[in-house]
Design an enzyme around this catalytic site. Structure first.
Site, PDB file in Angstrom:
ATOM      1  N   ASP A 299       0.471  -1.298   0.220  1.00 36.93           N
ATOM      2  CA  ASP A 299      -0.070  -0.182   0.575  1.00 36.93           C
ATOM      3  C   ASP A 299       0.960   1.170   0.236  1.00 36.93           C
ATOM      4  OD1 ASP A 299      -2.546   1.427   0.441  1.00 36.93           O
ATOM      5  OD2 ASP A 299      -2.652   1.000   2.708  1.00 36.93           O
TER       6      ASP A 299
ATOM      7  N   ASP B  42      -3.863  -1.166   5.710  1.00 29.00           N
ATOM      8  CA  ASP B  42      -3.767  -1.457   6.962  1.00 29.00           C
ATOM      9  C   ASP B  42      -5.567  -1.181   6.919  1.00 29.00           C
ATOM     10  OD1 ASP B  42      -4.418   0.827   5.320  1.00 29.00           O
ATOM     11  OD2 ASP B  42      -2.640   2.371   6.050  1.00 29.00           O
TER      12      ASP B  42
END
Length: 1095
Positions: free
Chosen positions: A386, A747
């Site tokens: 990410d 996350d």
């Protein structure tokens, strides 16, 4: 039967035999929701209760309907009065509660069986049972203890239940403010139904999927679903039907958070039908990837079980018919030989190696949740990361400032005001300064920054220009001390906090500035107008007031009013008539060079930078400000003076840039998959060194191609933007189908399915949600990409050490058993080693020395090697050769010394003592050579790095002396004290083994392996399939293509959007077809990439 029950039964009936989400999904598509809302069926029910659903192919999704009132009407509701109480109760009965379907949890016995279901454990159980039947209780207890300890450690490390879906539940809003029967009321969020009218305000969690009816300055933090690093400003206008989740700005989604503003909206989906419900279903249905180490150990267990059975039977027959022993004694000898071959301590040693790895990783901020993931880290080919918070700090930062005269580069990353300013060009055209994104990255280099650092006068002028960034600002950056370290806490909009940070870097005292120039009026930011304005009373600029003029002179100046406006450049430039001349606000303004500022904005934006304009103008001191609002400012015409453009970015972590270089050196690809915009993603990718040729694919583009086409492009493209959860999952699975070992970081809730599907899912410990942490195998305590690369190094060390343990233990264990077997083959009635001696060596000395290898540090070249190939054999050609060579070398010396002792008329006890000491001494010197698999130990490095090794060698040698020379103890083990000549022979044998193995190391690759490989290849070809380590078939035969909210109908029918190609060989044709079907120009290189990949 309720409408939902009928639809659910229909959904399951259609999905039967399909894969992925559709298998158990009870989520409803748009037409199903509308039909239930209208209290109608979707068709006639058949005899078995199934409902015939006629779903139109051109169904318009909720976010694409032109007017929100149409949505309200379609759901048979009222935007003013909402649903009636009775209608809400009916819908709640039909739709069910606004809750998520929980996953099935394994019970204790199932988890226990998972850890016991291993061939090697079964063999140990059999050995324990036999030992118990022979009433050898010490050996029985020791073997059983090994099994219990190994199982307990595994269950403690992996025993947490799958809590991902429950963690998602905790994120849902517990209450919702709705309008029912014309009255506002607060109800539990699980009682919401489609058609309810919901009111939102700042600080609320969105309780369901909503279509906005009205909104005022509404901003929603959607990072958990989209990966967008800043709150999204919502609007009422519809989005295109094919828009990605982050671009549907007329929608709000369940479990996201309202950061500012207020809104009225209608519920369009609840529970499993909501976006978060689809993610929940993916988390529940995605299978964990089977670990390579577990598979390899299972194959090793099969080999050992076969070998134990064969050697045990041969030993029994030889002992009875050739050695003349009684059946009971022969059976005991056979069991002892079998148990000697089994490395009872191997499961515990592997567990200890992994546990040591987890401890080291934890110290480096990488927390392992599942032990085998430690080894998998060492085999990674690809890290899919990410962007926000992992590769970047998730702290917006001003990286460039463009004035009429200069382009300033700003160093430092994050909210901490550490950094400075350098001038990238003093011309009034940006073209001469080159790539802005690269310039921003270059500011991290102290030497470059120092070469172009601002002079005192230039910094003085910049302070005056930046005053507006502090004054026209409603956010706060507070400073605190935590454990002696400075910490900066933002409060407010990330972009405004970034402006406060750059002002601090310039040396502006914000408290004094605000006190000297108080605010007298303001116009708050509105997403409709995209600007904010404040009016201040002021004397001279603060920077000038601090100079030689002195406080008295400053006070004497006549105070005046100034308006400061910051916002989108395209909204403010039409209001500007001039620009600050010479970067000096105290001199008359110059005429506006409109084309210049438009060019600067375009070039900065093209680099993925978020651009804000800062303007100012003087107002009459007596102007009435009571009616000041956005419309009044827009109605003044051209009256502002352009001060500067500020380019903002969430820049890469400096340590992430370094870590990516290390990963590339280790042969690991790094791919960035983010929900952010394509230009921003490409800019960050360029700074990180992963952008390559500048190729980027977006989520909607991936949605339009099938699995074969995705496999054709996934290796060549490193940057993916606007990615949905399904996109991330498909990318991971495409890489796995190409035989790549993949790590995925994330996350947010949107990352959970891909985290679970990846070989190693890596969640963020600080910013990560509970959902992502429970779905992952590893959690980063510091949210830092560099910690992943450090964990990869540790994973490679773990793999090396497990191989070293096997290279040491297997030949030694075989030598223990074969020494007895060969003695019977040679016709000896007395074996050189008793059963008790064999078990002592097997369970004590082998484990003691083997565990020392678990603590071996990483070899110097560990991160210079390419990743090992998928399913690389743990017991490879080198280990098989060493097993054969070292085992027989030790057996020859043990039997030779035993027979030598007997021929010199020494007693049987002394002969066995000599054989025992040769065996243990051989283990000691062979252990030293095993510390380096191929490098020579005849080097000073053997004395460094592993203190446990020295202690283990010393302990083993002392034990040899104790067992051999201590009266009573040596008699218990059927030995007598050695004579001096026997001690000398044992020492010579140790030297011989050490020297021969070191020579073998030097010759194995250039001389021996070319001769050995054909033999081993022949044996491999005739080996039964169930005893071979084959390349694992792809765990998933098809990349999942889960439709979004607009169409769960494809899942209900059990069909994917595009048929899968017949084979991998047809991938290039499939990719070409997909490219042809796509809109022209949107996938320019797809056909070419597919062809290249196929070739």
């Amino acid at each position: 039967m309720s409408a939902l029950d009928r639809l659910s039964r229909h959904s399951k009936g259609l999905a039967r035999g399909s894969k992925g989400l559709a298998k158990t999904s009870t989520a409803l598509d748009k037409k199903s929701i509308v039909s239930i809302a209208k209290n109608s069926t979707l068709g006639s029910a058949s005899a078995d209760g199934h409902v015939s659903v006629d779903i139109e192919a051109d169904e318009v999704p909720w976010h694409a309907i032109p007017d929100a009132e149409e949505v309200v009407q379609e759901l048979v509701s009222n935007s003013t009065d909402g649903l009636s109480i009775k209608e809400a109760e009916r819908r709640l009965n039909d739709f069910g509660p606004n809750a998520l379907t929980p996953p099935a949890k394994p019970g204790f016995l199932k988890r226990l069986w998972h850890h016991l279901n291993n061939v090697l454990i079964f063999v140990l159980f059999a050995a324990a049972v036999i030992k118990g039947a022979l009433q050898s209780w010490p050996e029985f207890g020791l073997v059983l203890l090994v099994i219990i300890i190994n199982t307990a450690i595994g269950m403690l490390q992996e025993g947490k239940a799958e809590k991902a879906a429950e963690a998602i539940k905790a994120m849902l809003s517990p209450n919702a403010l709705v309008i029912r029967a014309g009255e506002q009321q607060t109800i539990p969020a699980d009682e919401l139904v489609p058609g309810d009218i919901v009111l939102l305000k700042s600080g609320d969690k969105v309780p369901a999927d909503l279509r906005l009816i009205t909104c005022t300055n509404l901003q929603v933090q959607e990072a958990m679903l989209t990966g967008e690093s800043v709150p999204v400003s919502k609007v009422l206008s519809p989005a295109p039907a094919a828009a990605s989740l982050g671009d549907r700005k007329c929608m709000c989604y369940s479990a996201t958070a309202v950061t500012s503003g207020q809104a009225r909206a209608v519920v369009v989906a609840t529970g499993d039908s909501a976006e978060i419900g689809q993610i929940n279903k993916m988390v529940n249905t995605v299978d964990n990837v089977r670990n390579n180490l577990v598979h390899q150990l299972e194959i090793l267990g099969r080999w050992l079980s076969v070998m134990v059975l064969v050697v045990g039977v041969i030993t029994l027959l030889l002992a009875v018919y050739r050695g003349g022993n009684s059946f009971r004694l022969a059976f005991a000898s056979a069991v002892s030989v079998a148990v000697a071959i089994i490395p009872e301590g191997l499961p515990a040693m592997v567990t200890v190696v992994l546990a040591i790895g987890t401890t080291v990783m934890a110290k480096n901020n990488a927390i392992i949740r599942q032990l085998p993931a430690v080894e998998t880290l060492g085999s990674l080919d690809v890290i899919c990361s990410d962007k926000t918070g992992t590769l970047t700090k998730n702290e917006m930062t001003v990286v460039s400032i463009r004035t009429a005269e200069r382009l300033y580069a700003v160093s430092g990353v994050g909210y901490a005001p550490k950094g400075g300013f350098s001038i990238k060009g003093k011309t009034s055209r940006l073209a001469a300064s080159g790539d802005v994104a690269a310039d921003a990255a270059d500011t991290a280099a102290p030497a470059a920054a120092a070469a172009n650092a601002c002079s005192a006068n230039e910094l003085h002028a910049l302070q005056a220009l930046l005053e507006g960034a502090t004054l026209c600002n409603d956010s706060v950056l507070s400073k605190s001390n935590e454990d002696g370290k400075e910490a900066y806490t933002p409060l407010g909009a990330p972009t405004e906090v970034a402006l406060l940070t750059v002002c601090e870097k310039a040396g502006i005292n914000q408290k004094q500035l605000k006190a000297a120039k108080p605010r007298v009026a303001s116009v708050p930011f509105e997403s409709e107008h995209k600007f904010m304005a404040t009016v201040h009373e002021q004397g001279p600029p603060m920077a000038a007031a601090a100079g030689a003029a002195g406080a008295a002179t400053a006070a004497a100046q006549q105070r005046k009013r100034i308006i400061l406006v910051k916002g989108a450049p395209d909204r403010l430039l039409p209001l500007c008539k001039s620009q600050v001349a010479g970067d000096d606000v105290s001199v008359p303004a110059a005429p506006l060079d409109l084309s210049f500022w438009q060019e600067q904005q375009a070039q900065l934006s093209s680099k993925g930078l978020r651009v804000l304009a800062l303007c100012r103008a003087e107002l009459p001191a007596d102007e009435d400000l009571t009616g000041l609002n956005a419309a009044a400012i827009l109605g003044r015409g051209k009256f502002l003076s352009m001060v500067m453009l500020l380019a903002i970015l969430d820049p890469p972590r400096e340590e992430a840039v370094t870590a990516i270089k290390v990963a590339h050196r280790a042969g690991i690809q790094v791919k960035m998959i983010t929900g952010d915009h394509a230009l921003t993603a490409l800019a960050i990718g360029g700074m990180l060194g992963i952008a390559g040729s500048g190729q980027v694919f977006t989520g909607p583009e991936i949605d339009r191609i099938d699995d074969g086409a995705l496999r054709a492009i996934v290796l060549s493209c490193n940057v993916y933007a606007r990615a949905s959860p399904e996109n991330k999952l498909r990318i991971v699975r495409a890489l796995q189908e190409l035989k790549k070992t993949v790590a995925m970081t994330g996350d947010g809730v949107n990352d959970a399915p891909a985290l679970k599907a990846a070989d190693v899912g890596v969640a963020m410990g600080i910013t990560g949600t509970d959902v992502s942490k429970e779905a992952a195998k590893m959690v980063l305590a510091d949210d830092n990409f560099a910690s992943i690369v450090a964990a990869v190094k540790e994973g490679r060390r773990v793999w090396d050490n497990i191989r070293k343990i096997l290279v040491f233990n297997l030949p030694v264990n075989l030598a223990q058993g074969l020494s007895v077997l060969y003695s019977y083959i040679l016709g000896s009635s007395n074996p050189p080693l008793t059963a008790l001696q064999v078990l002592l060596v097997n369970l004590v000395t082998s484990v003691t020395l083997g565990l020392a290898l678990a603590a071996e540090p990483a070899e110097p070249d560990v991160m210079d090697r390419p990743p090992r190939r998928p399913n690389k054999r743990l017991v490879g050609k080198l280990l098989l050769w060493r097993c054969f060579f070292v085992c027989h070398l030790v057996v020859v010396l043990v039997l030779g010394m035993f027979e030598w002792a007997l021929t010199t008329q020494l007693s049987l006890g002394r002969a066995r003592a000599e054989a025992f000491n040769v065996l243990v001494g051989a283990q000691v010197v062979y252990f030293i050579t095993c510390r380096f698999l191929k490098a020579s130990t005849f080097h000073q490095r053997v004395f460094r790095g592993n203190k446990v090794a020295y202690a283990s060698v010393l302990t083993t040698l002392l034990m040899m002396v104790f067992l051999t020379f201590t009266p009573g103890v040596n008699r218990f083990f059927s030995m007598e004290a050695l004579l001096g000549v026997q001690v000398a022979r044992v020492a010579v044998c140790m030297v011989v083994i050490y020297a021969v193995v070191e020579v073998e190391k030097a010759l194995v690759d250039p001389v021996l392996m070319p001769m050995i490989r054909p033999v081993l290849a022949f044996l491999e070809n005739i080996t039964p399939r169930w005893l071979t380590v084959e390349h694992s078939k792809p765990l998933f035969t098809k990349c999942m293509q889960a439709p979004r909210t607009k169409s769960f109908r494809a899942q209900m029918r059990g069909k994917s959007r595009n048929p899968k190609p017949a084979s991998i060989a047809d991938d290039s044709k499939a990719a070409a077809a997909a490219a042809a079907a796509a809109e022209p120009g949107q996938l320019p290189q797809l056909t070419e990439l597919a062809a290249v990949h196929h070739d």
